[in-house]
Design a protein around this motif. Structure first.
Motif, PDB file in Angstrom:
ATOM      1  N   SER A 115      33.590  14.966  10.246  1.00  0.00           N
ATOM      2  CA  SER A 115      34.691  15.773  10.758  1.00  0.00           C
ATOM      3  C   SER A 115      35.956  14.970  11.042  1.00  0.00           C
ATOM      4  O   SER A 115      37.024  15.545  11.206  1.00  0.00           O
ATOM      5  N   SER A 116      35.869  13.634  11.063  1.00  0.00           N
ATOM      6  CA  SER A 116      37.065  12.830  11.317  1.00  0.00           C
ATOM      7  C   SER A 116      37.738  12.331  10.038  1.00  0.00           C
ATOM      8  O   SER A 116      38.730  11.605  10.105  1.00  0.00           O
ATOM      9  N   ILE A 117      37.238  12.741   8.863  1.00  0.00           N
ATOM     10  CA  ILE A 117      37.849  12.312   7.600  1.00  0.00           C
ATOM     11  C   ILE A 117      39.211  12.994   7.455  1.00  0.00           C
ATOM     12  O   ILE A 117      39.329  14.204   7.587  1.00  0.00           O
ATOM     13  N   ASN A 118      40.227  12.206   7.175  1.00  0.00           N
ATOM     14  CA  ASN A 118      41.569  12.735   6.940  1.00  0.00           C
ATOM     15  C   ASN A 118      41.703  12.996   5.435  1.00  0.00           C
ATOM     16  O   ASN A 118      42.150  12.129   4.684  1.00  0.00           O
ATOM     17  N   TRP A 119      41.318  14.188   5.002  1.00  0.00           N
ATOM     18  CA  TRP A 119      41.235  14.518   3.578  1.00  0.00           C
ATOM     19  C   TRP A 119      42.586  14.411   2.866  1.00  0.00           C
ATOM     20  O   TRP A 119      42.636  14.186   1.671  1.00  0.00           O
ATOM     21  N   GLY A 120      43.670  14.556   3.588  1.00  0.00           N
ATOM     22  CA  GLY A 120      44.986  14.505   2.971  1.00  0.00           C
ATOM     23  C   GLY A 120      45.542  13.103   2.826  1.00  0.00           C
ATOM     24  O   GLY A 120      46.616  12.909   2.265  1.00  0.00           O
ATOM     25  N   SER A 121      44.822  12.097   3.295  1.00  0.00           N
ATOM     26  CA  SER A 121      45.364  10.737   3.291  1.00  0.00           C
ATOM     27  C   SER A 121      45.052   9.935   2.035  1.00  0.00           C
ATOM     28  O   SER A 121      45.502   8.800   1.905  1.00  0.00           O
ATOM     29  N   GLY A 122      44.288  10.483   1.125  1.00  0.00           N
ATOM     30  CA  GLY A 122      43.957   9.726  -0.082  1.00  0.00           C
ATOM     31  C   GLY A 122      42.908  10.419  -0.911  1.00  0.00           C
ATOM     32  O   GLY A 122      42.626  11.595  -0.738  1.00  0.00           O
ATOM     33  N   THR A 123      42.308   9.651  -1.812  1.00  0.00           N
ATOM     34  CA  THR A 123      41.278  10.166  -2.707  1.00  0.00           C
ATOM     35  C   THR A 123      39.905   9.806  -2.151  1.00  0.00           C
ATOM     36  O   THR A 123      39.696   8.688  -1.684  1.00  0.00           O
ATOM     37  N   TYR A 124      38.983  10.771  -2.226  1.00  0.00           N
ATOM     38  CA  TYR A 124      37.615  10.548  -1.752  1.00  0.00           C
ATOM     39  C   TYR A 124      36.632  10.896  -2.857  1.00  0.00           C
ATOM     40  O   TYR A 124      36.880  11.785  -3.673  1.00  0.00           O
ATOM     41  N   TYR A 125      35.527  10.176  -2.878  1.00  0.00           N
ATOM     42  CA  TYR A 125      34.486  10.361  -3.881  1.00  0.00           C
ATOM     43  C   TYR A 125      33.165  10.642  -3.178  1.00  0.00           C
ATOM     44  O   TYR A 125      32.931  10.159  -2.072  1.00  0.00           O
ATOM     45  N   VAL A 126      32.294  11.410  -3.850  1.00  0.00           N
ATOM     46  CA  VAL A 126      30.968  11.707  -3.310  1.00  0.00           C
ATOM     47  C   VAL A 126      29.948  10.903  -4.101  1.00  0.00           C
ATOM     48  O   VAL A 126      29.874  11.002  -5.331  1.00  0.00           O
ATOM     49  N   LYS A 127      29.177  10.096  -3.393  1.00  0.00           N
ATOM     50  CA  LYS A 127      28.093   9.319  -4.005  1.00  0.00           C
ATOM     51  C   LYS A 127      26.785   9.991  -3.615  1.00  0.00           C
ATOM     52  O   LYS A 127      26.534  10.253  -2.450  1.00  0.00           O
ATOM     53  N   VAL A 128      25.955  10.301  -4.619  1.00  0.00           N
ATOM     54  CA  VAL A 128      24.681  10.979  -4.390  1.00  0.00           C
ATOM     55  C   VAL A 128      23.543  10.066  -4.823  1.00  0.00           C
ATOM     56  O   VAL A 128      23.527   9.580  -5.947  1.00  0.00           O
ATOM     57  N   GLU A 129      22.602   9.839  -3.903  1.00  0.00           N
ATOM     58  CA  GLU A 129      21.419   9.044  -4.207  1.00  0.00           C
ATOM     59  C   GLU A 129      20.194   9.903  -3.937  1.00  0.00           C
ATOM     60  O   GLU A 129      20.190  10.710  -3.013  1.00  0.00           O
ATOM     61  N   MET A 130      19.139   9.737  -4.746  1.00  0.00           N
ATOM     62  CA  MET A 130      17.960  10.584  -4.639  1.00  0.00           C
ATOM     63  C   MET A 130      16.688   9.752  -4.581  1.00  0.00           C
ATOM     64  O   MET A 130      16.538   8.780  -5.315  1.00  0.00           O
ATOM     65  N   ASP A 131      15.773  10.162  -3.704  1.00  0.00           N
ATOM     66  CA  ASP A 131      14.451   9.574  -3.623  1.00  0.00           C
ATOM     67  C   ASP A 131      13.450  10.681  -3.949  1.00  0.00           C
ATOM     68  O   ASP A 131      13.278  11.621  -3.179  1.00  0.00           O
ATOM     69  N   VAL A 132      12.823  10.590  -5.131  1.00  0.00           N
ATOM     70  CA  VAL A 132      11.907  11.644  -5.580  1.00  0.00           C
ATOM     71  C   VAL A 132      10.597  11.672  -4.803  1.00  0.00           C
ATOM     72  O   VAL A 132       9.825  12.622  -4.945  1.00  0.00           O
ATOM     73  N   THR A 133      10.371  10.672  -3.956  1.00  0.00           N
ATOM     74  CA  THR A 133       9.152  10.664  -3.144  1.00  0.00           C
ATOM     75  C   THR A 133       9.377  11.334  -1.787  1.00  0.00           C
ATOM     76  O   THR A 133       8.476  11.382  -0.966  1.00  0.00           O
ATOM     77  N   GLY A 134      10.599  11.831  -1.550  1.00  0.00           N
ATOM     78  CA  GLY A 134      10.885  12.535  -0.308  1.00  0.00           C
ATOM     79  C   GLY A 134      11.438  11.667   0.788  1.00  0.00           C
ATOM     80  O   GLY A 134      11.742  12.126   1.880  1.00  0.00           O
ATOM     81  N   GLY A 135      11.588  10.370   0.553  1.00  0.00           N
ATOM     82  CA  GLY A 135      12.142   9.457   1.567  1.00  0.00           C
ATOM     83  C   GLY A 135      13.639   9.611   1.698  1.00  0.00           C
ATOM     84  O   GLY A 135      14.249  10.506   1.116  1.00  0.00           O
ATOM     85  N   THR A 136      14.243   8.720   2.463  1.00  0.00           N
ATOM     86  CA  THR A 136      15.692   8.789   2.664  1.00  0.00           C
ATOM     87  C   THR A 136      16.412   7.679   1.929  1.00  0.00           C
ATOM     88  O   THR A 136      17.577   7.481   2.108  1.00  0.00           O
TER      89      THR A 136
END
Length: 118
Positions: free
Chosen positions: A97-118
């Motif tokens: 909630s503190s990200i200033n979306w108008g201040s620059g470019t942001y990217y989403v990085k997605v990582e997956m664990d198929v065994t259900g871990g984090t």
């Protein structure tokens, strides 16, 4: 005729004033994300597979600084599809909630664990 002309101009100025007023947007508290979980061969994971997803918001580039990071536990459907709400996961670091979306470019990085871990 002059009073009709004045009425039309007054009406136009009224509507112009309403539609030209400042509009303020709020930053999102979350946004939806949907993906298809696949194994290394490209085959969608079976229905009911519990997977762990880690989402990181990066600043500036695809390899930029992590602004915030969170984990999600989701379950796939019949075609490997899963849904989650970025901004509503278990916080690892930062504050969405503190990200200033108008201040620059942001990217989403997605990582997956198929065994259900984090």
């Amino acid at each position: 005729m002059k009073s009709l002309h004045t009425l039309i101009i007054t009406s136009m100025l009224f509507w112009f004033g309403i539609f030209s007023s400042d509009i303020y947007a709020q930053a999102p508290e979350m946004f939806n994300y949907q993906g298809v979980a696949r194994d290394l061969a490209g085959t969608p994971l079976p229905a009911g597979t519990s997977i762990g997803i880690k989402i990181s918001i990066l600043s500036g580039s695809a390899t930029g600084t992590v602004v915030c990071s969170e984990t999600h536990s989701v379950t796939t459907d019949a075609v490997g599809l899963f849904n989650l709400r970025i901004g509503k996961g278990t916080v690892v670091s930062g504050n969405f909630s503190s990200i200033n979306w108008g201040s620059g470019t942001y990217y989403v990085k997605v990582e997956m664990d198929v065994t259900g871990g984090t």
